[in-house]
Design a protein around this motif. Structure first.
Motif, PDB file in Angstrom:
ATOM      1  N   ARG A 220       0.844  -1.203   0.000  1.00  0.00           N
ATOM      2  CA  ARG A 220       0.000   0.000   0.000  1.00  0.00           C
ATOM      3  C   ARG A 220       0.877   1.250   0.000  1.00  0.00           C
ATOM      4  O   ARG A 220       0.635   2.188  -0.760  1.00  0.00           O
ATOM      5  CB  ARG A 220      -0.885   0.037   1.258  1.00  0.00           C
ATOM      6  CG  ARG A 220      -2.173  -0.746   1.157  1.00  0.00           C
ATOM      7  CD  ARG A 220      -3.023  -0.469   2.413  1.00  0.00           C
ATOM      8  NE  ARG A 220      -3.550   0.892   2.452  1.00  0.00           N
ATOM      9  CZ  ARG A 220      -4.004   1.494   3.548  1.00  0.00           C
ATOM     10  NH1 ARG A 220      -3.971   0.857   4.721  1.00  0.00           N
ATOM     11  NH2 ARG A 220      -4.471   2.729   3.499  1.00  0.00           N
ATOM     12  N   ASN A 257       0.110   0.421   7.921  1.00  0.00           N
ATOM     13  CA  ASN A 257      -1.217   0.753   7.393  1.00  0.00           C
ATOM     14  C   ASN A 257      -1.634   2.171   7.781  1.00  0.00           C
ATOM     15  O   ASN A 257      -2.234   2.887   6.970  1.00  0.00           O
ATOM     16  CB  ASN A 257      -2.255  -0.267   7.865  1.00  0.00           C
ATOM     17  CG  ASN A 257      -2.294  -1.490   6.954  1.00  0.00           C
ATOM     18  OD1 ASN A 257      -2.205  -1.351   5.715  1.00  0.00           O
ATOM     19  ND2 ASN A 257      -2.410  -2.672   7.526  1.00  0.00           N
ATOM     20  N   ALA A 260       0.134   4.369   5.504  1.00  0.00           N
ATOM     21  CA  ALA A 260      -0.475   4.305   4.163  1.00  0.00           C
ATOM     22  C   ALA A 260      -1.749   5.155   4.115  1.00  0.00           C
ATOM     23  O   ALA A 260      -1.989   5.873   3.136  1.00  0.00           O
ATOM     24  CB  ALA A 260      -0.772   2.858   3.779  1.00  0.00           C
ATOM     25  N   GLU A 264      -2.152   8.189   1.511  1.00  0.00           N
ATOM     26  CA  GLU A 264      -3.265   8.265   0.545  1.00  0.00           C
ATOM     27  C   GLU A 264      -3.989   9.607   0.664  1.00  0.00           C
ATOM     28  O   GLU A 264      -4.365  10.216  -0.344  1.00  0.00           O
ATOM     29  CB  GLU A 264      -4.227   7.074   0.766  1.00  0.00           C
ATOM     30  CG  GLU A 264      -3.628   5.756   0.250  1.00  0.00           C
ATOM     31  CD  GLU A 264      -4.329   4.505   0.779  1.00  0.00           C
ATOM     32  OE1 GLU A 264      -5.380   4.625   1.450  1.00  0.00           O
ATOM     33  OE2 GLU A 264      -3.810   3.388   0.519  1.00  0.00           O
TER      34      GLU A 264
END
Lengths: 428, 428
Positions: A220, A257, A260, A264
């Motif tokens: 990711r 995560n 990520a 994003e």
């Protein structure tokens, strides 16, 4: 824990405390200079800064605590050691590849000088007594991927319990698949013997899920770097990948995560790093074991972002997942073979898969050029650069090959070469 | 044949005539200086002098004539290519390893500089168009024994039809035996496809007999060198071993047996070479492809005889024979595996067998010391020298490690080192 408690722990692990102090101070300074000085870093990097600040402290304490609870620690030097089997046996895996010039003089007291710095560095950490990860290991697991590592494991066996997995080099034959599968099964047995835990299907499935989640989180982060400007520096992304070999898997995956998520969001609002007027570079070649930040720091010191790493510390680690096609133990083990034999190391022959992957990655990440890194005396990546360069040229992507070790003598020379290379590239 | 006819033949083979002339002249001069100047040579060396004088002439004409008759020529770079299967298919095998500095500039136009000179030399002979053996080949057969060769075969495939055999590196597992046997069977199929001849049991048995006879003859010569003084110089013995990879097998075997007869008679009457007051040295390590006579000529220029070669060009080639335990094709192929897997190359891990063999050989040949040769950047023999030196030391045999390439720059430095080494040794 207090620093004094850490010192006691390091002493118990048999470290050379004086040398180890010098190492920690040097590492701390290099980290401050290279990482903390970066502008506009994602907030999610705070976790990884913390991990590094405690790299020989808290994480080692966790490993030592596990050992006290009767669990085993496995050290490995290469992506081909199936960590799913390590975790399925309730052991913990740590990466032992060395990325520091610091430990090389200790290695060269035993080994030849003209083998790769990565091999000398890990060997030097062991014989010099400066790596608490190495000294925590109940077993170190090598492989037959390259001449230098393969032969140095024999010497290492005098210093640490060592087990070697054979990795075949022509991977498209039935006999090499059979050999590799047998080696995977033998390694499973080895882990069962060492830990006293029989690896049942459920444990293995859970370990596969655990490691798939880690790889997916890293993927990711990698995907976000396709944006222009990239939301994270190459140095920070490299660091995250380096830490993946040391950290607690569950905590690490959560932190990656979270990073990520942030990256994003950054992309959605166009927040990024690097100079938008500069080209984007992709890194390809030999692994950069921690704390080898040499090429990334040189490239990014010029305002040029590194947007991807085709490397063991990078795409080779996280691109493919273990995806069983059935529920039997044989299916699970075959899925492990399937994933691991898809990792395109230059040790294979012929290796058109890797050549194709490098070209595809350069396009996917919209790289203006590729910096191809050969660790000195690494014959496989060195000779393979010929085919990679030819294929990249055909695809219209210029490549700069840099052969170097961990020393600082050639830093300014490399900076000049990278600068000249990027000046002839169009911004992406 | 007249020289003009040879020139036409070389032209037909696509050689670069101008460069090839320079090579032949240099070779002829080196041969005269090193070999013809030796005193008290066995009369049986006349045959081998003749072979060298016609090395790119008569022998190439024989190969070309065979090709005209529809037979195939196979080039190989390594002992692990089973020549029994080549001859069983009515093809001819020639060794293509390169031992000359001459061809290295041509190689370095394509390959990295810092890989082993042997690999660069053979590659340079092909791309420079200066080796009529290479240009006679219908197929070149490589293997996965070391990183540099393995990867260079991929590049070589752009210049010559190339086939690669996988050789496993951990040889004491059932899966590695299975892989190796499968590779032997696949190579048999490859030879059948190339030649159009099915290899039946009788042909294979005859080829095994043929090659066993060659190996046995070489072993006879080697055995005579246990005498003090040795009946033949190391240089001459090395030359005979080098020629074994090129010459017609039957004629060569006869000539080697004739030489062995003479050497046995010399021993019976105490005729030998070298200075009896000097120690005896054994050579161990990397192969010395023709015309690499560098270390032998340096050592023997000091009056010190070389009495054995633990090397691919030496004991590794002829020590073991193919000895089938049954009459089926599977038994014959298993016997081939058994022989070839007994060749102790440093590519294997662990490799205690080789360490033991070096020590045993040093004792059998009553060597006062061992000169261990590492071709520059050969990681396997380089790292393995650590274990060999330790074992020799334990056995009371001093070892001198020399890492060098084919250049002449370090000749005087090496001579000084060898001289200092031999001065501290007792004559045997």
């Amino acid at each position: 824990m207090s620093n004094q408690q850490y010192v006691e722990m390091w002493k118990d692990l048999g470290l050379n405390l004086e040398k180890h102090d010098v190492l920690l101070n040097a590492l701390g300074k290099a980290y401050g200079d290279l990482f903390m000085a970066q502008k506009n870093r994602p907030a999610g990097m705070k976790y990884f800064d913390f991990v590094i600040s405690e790299v020989h402290g808290l994480r080692i304490k966790e490993l030592v605590d596990r050992k006290k609870a009767g669990k085993k620690i496995i050290g490995a030097f290469c992506l081909y050691v199936p960590e799913e089997l390590v975790y399925a046996s309730d052991a913990t895996m740590v990466g032992l590849c060395g990325g520091a010039d610091f430990s090389i003089p200790d290695a060269e007291a035993v080994l030849p000088r003209n083998i790769c710095p990565l091999v000398k560095s890990f060997f030097g950490f062991k014989v010099g007594g400066t790596c608490p990860y190495f000294n925590s290991c109940d077993l170190v697991v090598g492989e037959t991927t390259c001449d230098a590592k393969k032969k140095v494991y024999e010497v290492l066996a005098d210093y640490a319990p060592t087990y070697v997995m054979e990795i075949p080099h022509k991977i498209d034959t039935p006999q090499s698949k059979a050999l590799w599968l047998a080696e995977i099964k033998q390694f499973k047995q080895q882990m069962e013997d060492l830990t006293g835990n029989v690896i049942e299907k459920d444990q293995l499935k859970e370990a596969i899920r655990l490691i798939n989640a880690k790889r997916s989180a890293l993927k990711r982060v990698a995907e976000t770097r396709k944006a222009s400007p990239p939301p994270i520096s190459g140095l920070d992304a490299l660091l995250v990948n380096q830490i993946s070999f040391y950290d607690d898997v569950t905590r690490f995956t959560q932190s990656v995560n979270a990073l990520a998520d942030e990256l994003e969001k950054r992309n959605a609002s166009g927040v990024g790093v690097g100079n938008p007027d500069k080209p984007r570079l992709m890194f390809s070649g030999c692994p950069m074991a921690i704390p080898n930040w040499k090429l990334h720091s040189i490239i990014e010191s010029l305002g040029v972002p590194v947007v991807a790493e085709e490397s063991c510390i990078g795409s080779r680690y996280f691109t493919d997942l273990v995806e069983p096609k059935g529920d039997s133990m044989d299916s699970l083990l075959e899925a492990i073979w399937d994933k691991y034999s898809s990792i395109s190391c230059a040790c294979f022959t012929p290796n058109e898969e890797r050549v194709t992957k490098v070209v595809d990655m350069a396009k996917e990440f919209n790289a203006s050029g590729v910096v191809y890194n050969v660790l000195q005396y690494c014959h496989t990546y060195n000779v393979e650069s010929i085919k990679v360069e030819k294929a990249l040229k055909k695809a219209g992507v210029p490549m700069l090959k840099i052969e170097t070790d961990y020393g600082t003598e050639d830093v300014e020379q490399i900076r000049t070469r990278v600068e000249a290379f990027t000046e002839m590239l169009h911004p992406a």
